[in-house]
Motif scaffolding. Structure first.
Motif, mmCIF file in Angstrom:
data_model
loop_
_atom_site.group_PDB
_atom_site.id
_atom_site.type_symbol
_atom_site.label_atom_id
_atom_site.label_comp_id
_atom_site.label_asym_id
_atom_site.label_seq_id
_atom_site.Cartn_x
_atom_site.Cartn_y
_atom_site.Cartn_z
ATOM 1 N N VAL A 181 38.057 38.460 43.618
ATOM 2 C CA VAL A 181 38.951 37.139 43.934
ATOM 3 C C VAL A 181 40.231 37.452 43.257
ATOM 4 O O VAL A 181 41.273 36.882 43.828
ATOM 5 C CB VAL A 181 38.409 35.952 43.045
ATOM 6 C CG1 VAL A 181 36.995 35.541 43.766
ATOM 7 C CG2 VAL A 181 38.326 36.202 41.666
ATOM 8 N N LEU A 211 36.500 32.433 41.298
ATOM 9 C CA LEU A 211 37.920 31.933 41.678
ATOM 10 C C LEU A 211 38.363 30.830 41.020
ATOM 11 O O LEU A 211 39.812 30.806 40.749
ATOM 12 C CB LEU A 211 37.535 31.114 43.339
ATOM 13 C CG LEU A 211 38.888 30.977 44.194
ATOM 14 C CD1 LEU A 211 39.607 32.101 44.409
ATOM 15 C CD2 LEU A 211 38.345 30.242 45.434
ATOM 16 N N LEU A 261 42.603 38.090 45.978
ATOM 17 C CA LEU A 261 42.932 37.166 47.130
ATOM 18 C C LEU A 261 44.159 36.486 47.012
ATOM 19 O O LEU A 261 44.681 36.347 45.801
ATOM 20 C CB LEU A 261 41.789 36.009 47.021
ATOM 21 C CG LEU A 261 40.320 36.561 47.290
ATOM 22 C CD1 LEU A 261 39.663 35.346 47.224
ATOM 23 C CD2 LEU A 261 40.134 36.995 48.497
ATOM 24 N N VAL A 273 31.065 33.022 43.206
ATOM 25 C CA VAL A 273 32.426 33.273 44.000
ATOM 26 C C VAL A 273 33.394 32.083 43.508
ATOM 27 O O VAL A 273 34.524 32.310 42.908
ATOM 28 C CB VAL A 273 32.365 33.327 45.471
ATOM 29 C CG1 VAL A 273 33.616 33.287 46.063
ATOM 30 C CG2 VAL A 273 31.669 34.728 45.996
ATOM 31 N N ASN A 274 32.863 30.998 43.444
ATOM 32 C CA ASN A 274 33.540 29.843 43.020
ATOM 33 C C ASN A 274 33.999 29.786 41.896
ATOM 34 O O ASN A 274 35.044 29.433 41.432
ATOM 35 C CB ASN A 274 32.846 28.343 43.708
ATOM 36 C CG ASN A 274 33.191 28.102 45.132
ATOM 37 O OD1 ASN A 274 33.927 28.433 45.407
ATOM 38 N ND2 ASN A 274 31.663 27.414 45.424
ATOM 39 N N HIS A 307 44.252 33.230 51.330
ATOM 40 C CA HIS A 307 42.738 33.338 51.408
ATOM 41 C C HIS A 307 42.124 31.931 50.619
ATOM 42 O O HIS A 307 41.068 31.744 50.437
ATOM 43 C CB HIS A 307 42.448 34.399 50.528
ATOM 44 C CG HIS A 307 42.814 35.662 51.173
ATOM 45 N ND1 HIS A 307 43.645 36.530 50.705
ATOM 46 C CD2 HIS A 307 42.367 36.329 52.496
ATOM 47 C CE1 HIS A 307 43.733 37.786 51.398
ATOM 48 N NE2 HIS A 307 42.843 37.435 52.423
ATOM 49 N N TYR A 308 42.837 31.207 49.967
ATOM 50 C CA TYR A 308 42.609 30.029 49.250
ATOM 51 C C TYR A 308 43.659 29.138 49.123
ATOM 52 O O TYR A 308 44.768 29.246 49.351
ATOM 53 C CB TYR A 308 42.056 30.385 47.999
ATOM 54 C CG TYR A 308 42.915 30.947 46.946
ATOM 55 C CD1 TYR A 308 43.634 30.062 46.267
ATOM 56 C CD2 TYR A 308 43.140 32.286 46.653
ATOM 57 C CE1 TYR A 308 44.719 30.654 45.185
ATOM 58 C CE2 TYR A 308 44.039 32.753 45.736
ATOM 59 C CZ TYR A 308 44.820 31.960 44.982
ATOM 60 O OH TYR A 308 45.884 32.547 44.302
ATOM 61 N N LYS A 319 37.290 37.940 34.023
ATOM 62 C CA LYS A 319 38.749 37.986 34.685
ATOM 63 C C LYS A 319 39.628 38.750 33.519
ATOM 64 O O LYS A 319 40.233 39.690 33.936
ATOM 65 C CB LYS A 319 39.218 36.583 34.775
ATOM 66 C CG LYS A 319 40.809 36.823 34.901
ATOM 67 C CD LYS A 319 40.972 34.861 34.825
ATOM 68 C CE LYS A 319 42.520 34.790 34.912
ATOM 69 N NZ LYS A 319 43.054 33.349 34.670
ATOM 70 N N GLN A 337 40.154 32.679 37.862
ATOM 71 C CA GLN A 337 41.277 33.450 38.235
ATOM 72 C C GLN A 337 42.449 32.505 38.546
ATOM 73 O O GLN A 337 43.602 32.869 38.296
ATOM 74 C CB GLN A 337 40.880 34.004 39.665
ATOM 75 C CG GLN A 337 42.300 34.978 40.167
ATOM 76 C CD GLN A 337 42.552 36.243 38.872
ATOM 77 O OE1 GLN A 337 41.761 36.690 38.299
ATOM 78 N NE2 GLN A 337 43.948 36.338 39.049
ATOM 79 N N VAL A 344 36.177 37.680 51.311
ATOM 80 C CA VAL A 344 35.083 37.893 50.237
ATOM 81 C C VAL A 344 33.850 38.556 50.783
ATOM 82 O O VAL A 344 33.286 39.404 50.243
ATOM 83 C CB VAL A 344 34.778 36.533 49.547
ATOM 84 C CG1 VAL A 344 33.348 36.481 48.701
ATOM 85 C CG2 VAL A 344 36.108 35.935 48.852
ATOM 86 N N GLY A 381 39.717 33.811 53.744
ATOM 87 C CA GLY A 381 39.272 33.884 52.306
ATOM 88 C C GLY A 381 37.877 34.187 52.437
ATOM 89 O O GLY A 381 37.375 35.147 51.820
ATOM 90 N N LEU A 384 38.204 28.468 49.200
ATOM 91 C CA LEU A 384 38.439 29.460 50.117
ATOM 92 C C LEU A 384 39.024 28.932 51.581
ATOM 93 O O LEU A 384 38.389 27.860 52.114
ATOM 94 C CB LEU A 384 37.183 30.253 50.330
ATOM 95 C CG LEU A 384 36.961 31.075 49.141
ATOM 96 C CD1 LEU A 384 35.551 31.722 49.173
ATOM 97 C CD2 LEU A 384 37.695 32.130 48.624
#
Length: 768
Positions: A239, A292, A242, A288-289, A247-248, A338, A295, A267, A263, A259
């Motif tokens: 992420v 994201l 991205l 992933v969420n 991508h988001y 992160k 981040q 991914v 995106g 996303l």
């Protein structure tokens, strides 16, 4: 609105102080005779008040205030003002006393606590942190002693024995979090002698608005050892690459990130062609969420700092490190990944309690703060508390200037620096309030470029806060600070020793500047209140820009204005919009509070059922009675082979284990249910109704299930070396436990979730 009108309409903040005011002459008249008493005689006079009734009659209230005033004069060299005595009487009547900064709330709270304690009530004075609890207990100890009252305090480092000693005192000072953690640990004991917290009687809440409103929904958590949640470094790296808008997308309020189709493709490709929406593996998309969200939405030096190789959250309402606080485990691990730091210890939640539920345990509740009126409706709604507005001892002569509004942050910054330069030439001390750590450091750098040196107070150096704040009134000082609530130290003109007081007074006193308005007018008021203490001169002003988060997120319109050459917007309509945006923000915060309270109300009811049953098992032998009835033959065998006392002990341990294990599992179910329940809004169903509809039936057979499992374990119980071995049937306590606070936010509102999904992403991470 005038006080009389407020009373007529039954509005919050309408507590009538006139009955208290009428007692002031009698208190002063009695005071003269007390001066002739020896210390021992004065103590006896205080102890005699133990025969009074609660609430105190007028004559007993007069005696209490007179004795308290004289004792304070002798022990602290401070004679309480009349207005402080009004605060004492308001607290004794179970109100929240609004007393301005510097008006002596600590002393008023002490005399009220002593008043309750002298009548045999156990009093807990709850503050926002360990430092204030320890400081106030030690500072007021001589006064308590002269009044015949014992006092103790709880700190994070306190041992079990030290906690028991402190709670055994008449008055105990503690941070609200430490009290909560002790209550949680007491709920898990298997021997009644291991408890430390006595039955609750009276709680007096310092910084009541901060504790009862800002932190009301914060869950305090007791966790037990379990398999750690791994920090998914690979997902963090994915992420991190991205790009926004491609991508988001982030919603307008910065609360949701999702996303885009591009995106999703990026991914899936980075994860070797995995299908994020495969029904065969539903674990990838949540990871992933979370990554994201960590981040994009959680910013270093705004929401958290990295210190000593650890991610530490920042308390939004006070601008300091939130000790022991963390996000729910998955998000915490994502932020740690992160930042590439070691994953912190995690575990399964054994139990939790919100600050609101914690303080509502007390039959008598009172509080004090400098900014209660702006949350008077919430104090009434959630705690049935009324606000008593206590006048200041001296008139407030602070000049509060109107908000100055600018088109851009850069123009706002230029204007503030120019104002600082102008004021600094006079030698007046300046206090600048900022929204977060990053902002405080950037502003300090900008001032330095202009040749203006400042001292910065934020979450990175909050250990030095007392000394920094104490010197913020020094001639020529410039202090840049994040939120000022709960700092606990007065800003005295002329510095801590007040050596230059007259020079600072002549220059005009402390000048407070706000670099942006806060999400709540109450926080603005807390910053303003640092100037004008005890009738001191002072000024306050706020600088706002159209690209401030407050306006971007909550104003209906942010374009179409006219500016001066310096970028200032002077039109009254646009200036009024700043207040409107703040009121919208306050409304949203209130709705979050209400929603959290509604969800927790059912959980509290279910928890209380379990705790009542657990108490009978722990203290009244109910586990043994049930197992004797459910497994009669096995019970008789074990009694015959050993003795009744050993079987009863084993029965208690087995029953408690299954009750606690069941509650842990049920708690996990409720957490999972709540996290996803807002999606029911998509089907036009009320999330709260849906939560109750599912949570109630699941709990219905809870006690029967726990009893059944205990009976099965009891049947298989083995005797090893002449003793019953409960570990042979899997009965064990966690190898270790720890406590922390969860940064709770029932993720997004149902409407925000709906809008976010309609906007276009198939994957949505929502939050803070």
């Amino acid at each position: 609105m005038a006080e009389s009108v407020r009373r007529l309409l039954g509005k919050p903040g309408a507590v009538d102080l006139r009955p208290y005011t009428k007692l002031l002459p009698a208190i002063e008249a009695e005071e003269e005779g007390l001066r002739e008493l020896s210390d021992e005689e004065l103590t006896e006079k205080a102890i005699d008040l133990g025969y009074a009734e609660l609430p105190y009659s007028h004559s007993d209230l007069v005696s209490l205030c007179a004795v308290g005033r004289e004792a304070a004069r002798r022990t602290l060299d401070e004679r309480p003002f009349d207005v402080q005595l009004l605060g004492v009487m308001a607290l004794l009547d179970g109100h929240v006393a609004e007393m301005a900064t510097g008006e002596g709330k600590t002393l008023a709270g002490t005399l009220a606590a002593a008043g309750f304690a002298l009548r045999g009530k156990r009093v807990h004075v709850l503050s926002v942190n360990d430092y204030l609890a320890r400081r106030d207990a030690e500072w007021m100890r001589p006064l308590y002693t002269m009044l015949g009252v014992t006092v103790g305090s709880i700190s994070e480092e306190a041992t079990v024995a030290e906690r028991k000693d402190a709670y055994a005192c008449d008055v105990t000072y503690a941070a609200v979090s430490e009290l909560g953690f002790d209550v949680l640990r007491d709920r898990m004991v298997t021997d009644i002698d291991d408890r430390v917290v006595p039955e609750p009687h009276v709680a007096i809440i310092d910084e009541a608005d901060s504790v009862l409103v800002d932190e009301a929904r914060v869950p305090l958590v007791l966790a037990g050892a379990a398999e750690a949640v791994p920090a998914d470094v690979e997902m963090a790296d994915v992420v991190r690459g991205l790009k926004p808008r491609l991508h988001y997308e982030i919603d307008g309020e910065g609360r949701n990130v999702q996303l885009t189709d591009a995106g999703i493709d990026a991914v899936e490709k980075a994860l070797d062609g995995v299908d994020l929406y495969s029904e065969d593996d539903t674990s990838v998309l949540p990871q992933v969420n979370l990554a994201l969200h960590a981040q994009v939405l959680l910013q270093r030096d705004v929401h958290y700092v990295v210190r000593d190789g650890e991610v530490r959250l920042i308390n939004e309402s006070r601008g300091r490190i939130a000790l022991l606080q963390r996000w729910p485990d998955g998000l915490q691990a994502a932020v740690e990944a992160k930042e590439k730091v070691a994953v912190s210890e995690t575990g399964e939640v054994l139990d939790s309690i919100t600050v609101q539920s914690l303080v509502l345990r007390y039959p008598t509740l009172a509080g004090m703060t400098g900014t209660a009126m702006s949350v008077a409706e919430q104090l009434r709604e959630f705690y049935e508390l009324e606000v008593a507005v206590v006048p200041s001892n001296k008139p407030n002569v602070r000049q509060d200037h109107g908000t100055r509004l600018y088109a851009t942050r850069e123009e706002k910054e230029d204007a503030l620096v120019e104002k600082v330069e102008e004021v600094h030439k006079s030698g007046r001390p300046i206090l600048i309030g900022t929204q977060d750590v990053a902002e405080s450091e950037l502003l300090a750098d900008r001032l330095r470029e202009a040749g203006l040196e400042s001292v910065v107070l934020n979450a990175k150096n909050d250990a030095d806060e007392a000394s920094i704040i104490a010197e913020a009134g020094t001639y020529g000082a410039i202090t840049v600070s994040t939120q000022m609530a709960g700092r606990g130290t007065d800003i005295r003109l002329g510095g801590s020793d007040m050596a230059d007081r007259e020079r600072v007074v002549e220059a005009g006193g402390l000048y407070v500047m706000g670099f942006g308005r806060y999400p709540s007018s109450r926080l603005d008021g807390q910053l303003r209140g640092r100037a004008g203490r005890q009738g001191d001169p002072g000024d306050s002003i706020f600088f706002v820009s159209m690209d401030d988060d407050l306006l971007v997120n909550h104003a209906p319109e942010t374009t179409g204005y006219q500016t001066t050459a310096e970028g200032e917007i002077t039109d009254e309509g646009w200036l009024a919009m700043v207040g409107h945006a703040q009121r919208v923000s306050e409304g949203q915060l209130l709705e979050v509070h209400r929603n959290t309270w509604r969800y927790n109300k059912l959980i509290d009811v279910q928890r209380e059922v379990v705790l009542e049953h657990r108490e009978l098992v722990l203290t009244d032998g109910q586990g043994d009675r049930h197992l004797k009835a459910d497994r009669k033959e096995r019970h008789e065998e074990l009694v015959e082979e050993l003795d009744a006392e050993e079987v009863a002990k084993a029965a208690k341990l087995i029953t408690l284990y299954h009750l606690d294990r069941g509650w842990t599992d049920h708690n996990a179910f409720l957490s999972e249910l709540r996290e996803g329940i807002h999606l029911r809004f998509l089907g036009r169903r009320d999330p709260l109704d849906e939560f109750n509809r599912e949570a109630v039936p699941v709990f219905k057979g809870f006690l029967d299930d726990a009893r059944s499992r205990a009976a099965e374990s009891f049947e298989e119980l083995e005797v090893v070396d002449g003793e019953l071995d409960v570990s042979s049937v899997g009965v064990k306590r966690p190898s270790m436990t720890w406590t922390y606070m969860v940064h709770d936010h029932p993720f997004s509102s149902a409407l925000e979730t709906l809008v976010g999904r309609l906007k276009g992403g198939r994957g949505t991470s929502s939050g803070d």
